[in-house]
Design a protein around this motif. Sequence first.
Motif, PDB file in Angstrom:
ATOM      1  N   GLU A  70      -0.676   4.951   0.435  1.00 34.69           N
ATOM      2  CA  GLU A  70      -0.417   3.511   0.436  1.00 34.69           C
ATOM      3  C   GLU A  70      -1.534   2.790  -0.319  1.00 34.69           C
ATOM      4  O   GLU A  70      -2.665   2.731   0.153  1.00 34.69           O
ATOM      5  CB  GLU A  70      -0.363   3.031   1.892  1.00 34.69           C
ATOM      6  N   THR A  71      -1.184   2.300  -1.522  1.00 35.08           N
ATOM      7  CA  THR A  71      -2.197   1.575  -2.298  1.00 35.08           C
ATOM      8  C   THR A  71      -1.683   0.196  -2.682  1.00 35.08           C
ATOM      9  O   THR A  71      -0.477  -0.046  -2.727  1.00 35.08           O
ATOM     10  CB  THR A  71      -2.611   2.332  -3.577  1.00 35.08           C
ATOM     11  N   PHE A  72      -2.619  -0.678  -2.972  1.00 41.51           N
ATOM     12  CA  PHE A  72      -2.342  -2.076  -3.285  1.00 41.51           C
ATOM     13  C   PHE A  72      -3.169  -2.473  -4.502  1.00 41.51           C
ATOM     14  O   PHE A  72      -4.062  -1.739  -4.913  1.00 41.51           O
ATOM     15  CB  PHE A  72      -2.742  -2.959  -2.095  1.00 41.51           C
ATOM     16  N   SER A  73      -2.864  -3.631  -5.046  1.00 44.96           N
ATOM     17  CA  SER A  73      -3.734  -4.180  -6.083  1.00 44.96           C
ATOM     18  C   SER A  73      -3.885  -5.681  -5.880  1.00 44.96           C
ATOM     19  O   SER A  73      -2.995  -6.339  -5.336  1.00 44.96           O
ATOM     20  CB  SER A  73      -3.175  -3.892  -7.479  1.00 44.96           C
ATOM     21  N   LEU A 108      -0.158  -7.012  -4.383  1.00 44.83           N
ATOM     22  CA  LEU A 108       1.065  -6.242  -4.591  1.00 44.83           C
ATOM     23  C   LEU A 108       0.866  -4.832  -4.052  1.00 44.83           C
ATOM     24  O   LEU A 108      -0.205  -4.262  -4.188  1.00 44.83           O
ATOM     25  CB  LEU A 108       1.326  -6.174  -6.101  1.00 44.83           C
ATOM     26  N   GLN A 109       1.920  -4.272  -3.433  1.00 47.11           N
ATOM     27  CA  GLN A 109       1.859  -2.848  -3.101  1.00 47.11           C
ATOM     28  C   GLN A 109       2.105  -2.055  -4.375  1.00 47.11           C
ATOM     29  O   GLN A 109       3.037  -2.354  -5.127  1.00 47.11           O
ATOM     30  CB  GLN A 109       2.900  -2.486  -2.040  1.00 47.11           C
ATOM     31  N   GLN A 110       1.272  -1.063  -4.622  1.00 45.68           N
ATOM     32  CA  GLN A 110       1.399  -0.290  -5.855  1.00 45.68           C
ATOM     33  C   GLN A 110       2.123   1.033  -5.619  1.00 45.68           C
ATOM     34  O   GLN A 110       3.020   1.378  -6.361  1.00 45.68           O
ATOM     35  CB  GLN A 110       0.010  -0.028  -6.463  1.00 45.68           C
ATOM     36  N   THR A 111       1.694   1.769  -4.615  1.00 48.97           N
ATOM     37  CA  THR A 111       2.355   3.039  -4.293  1.00 48.97           C
ATOM     38  C   THR A 111       2.469   3.167  -2.781  1.00 48.97           C
ATOM     39  O   THR A 111       1.700   2.556  -2.035  1.00 48.97           O
ATOM     40  CB  THR A 111       1.570   4.265  -4.842  1.00 48.97           C
ATOM     41  N   ALA A 112       3.443   3.995  -2.357  1.00 52.19           N
ATOM     42  CA  ALA A 112       3.692   4.157  -0.925  1.00 52.19           C
ATOM     43  C   ALA A 112       2.964   5.375  -0.370  1.00 52.19           C
ATOM     44  O   ALA A 112       2.515   5.377   0.771  1.00 52.19           O
ATOM     45  CB  ALA A 112       5.193   4.283  -0.679  1.00 52.19           C
TER      46      ALA A 112
END
Lengths: 202, 202
Positions: free
Chosen positions: B38-41, B31-35
């Motif tokens: 750019e972070t994911f989990s 999932l993309q967490q923040t733009a």
Amino acid sequence: MNLLFKISCGLFVLCAKAGKEESGCIINTFLQQTAVPETFSITVNKRNFSHDLVEQSGECVVAILSTETDFETIKRFGMQSGRSVDKFDGIDFKTTSIGIKVPYIKGIMGYFALKVLKTVDMGTHTMFVLSTVENKAFVESGDALTYDYYQNFIKPKPEIKTIERTEKWVCKICGYIHEGPLPPDFICPLCKHPASDFEKVQ
Amino acid sequence: MNLLFKISCGLFVLCAKAGKEESGCIINTFLQQTAVPETFSITVNKRNFSHDLVEQSGECVVAILSTETDFETIKRFGMQSGRSVDKFDGIDFKTTSIGIKVPYIKGIMGYFALKVLKTVDMGTHTMFVLSTVENKAFVESGDALTYDYYQNFIKPKPEIKTIERTEKWVCKICGYIHEGPLPPDFICPLCKHPASDFEKVQ
């Protein structure tokens, strides 16, 4: 191909209440995290009013949207702020066992009533890790709404004749289109990113 | 209606390497967490070999599957352990900029090469919060594979004539069907839950 748009996710209405304040917003970050115990996560922009309500109360409700969802529902919960309007005004709703309202309208398949177990700071967003207090289906069957389906089939397409006449700006983060001049303090109504994340549609 | 099955998610191949050990597994939690940034989990079961490789190396690659994915790819990466087999044996692959292999076969749309920023203990699972080092699309277009699409169109349907003859057990967590007697130490090859999470198909 922009791979970011290929990370599948659903679309949900997050509902929250703290004291007399109650609101809701659209999120695309509801995920089951573990099965035993049953835990979930949501990630919410810190600028959203609903974020603060979840943080203050430690509780929330996540309603699952179906492909029957009207664009009006997305606009109601996703494109205005609960700080200035009552998002439940004029629509049917149910009150869940934890006292939080959930919309009871076309497109809402059911909900999870949740309790915050843990919060994780994600910079612009907070991730809340949650356990279920209650879940309830409103319908017997239906297809869950994905963000991809929303982009392709529910979000209105821009009209070509107005593109020729009016200045347009597209949010590079979520694809929201703003018509007319873009003020420097503009905030995307959908994903809350600033004017610097917009580019002019040629 | 089981609302748990209505929480939309995609299906991905998580690839990881630590020292000479290299493996991959199927996950549905990217999932993309923040733009900005750019972070994911990803959330990975601690019993998975790939989990340990990500934990040790602090790096991984997530490949995005399309609806063109064969069931063989799901079996290869999701239904056997990288502790006993080389999951890349006999298939084409590319080596990414961080030195981790990614399958280069039908159904792989591209990948994100990622670096672990933070780990969050989720009990049976670990959540890794990640930033991108590189991303690359292998194809120009395609539809991302969702877990729902996989369940309905890619996973083979059980044959009715064998249901009548053979004992069957269904995993209540992920729906995986085991044929024949269920040993007490059985672990679901798909979601890694124990025999106690299975129920006999009547």
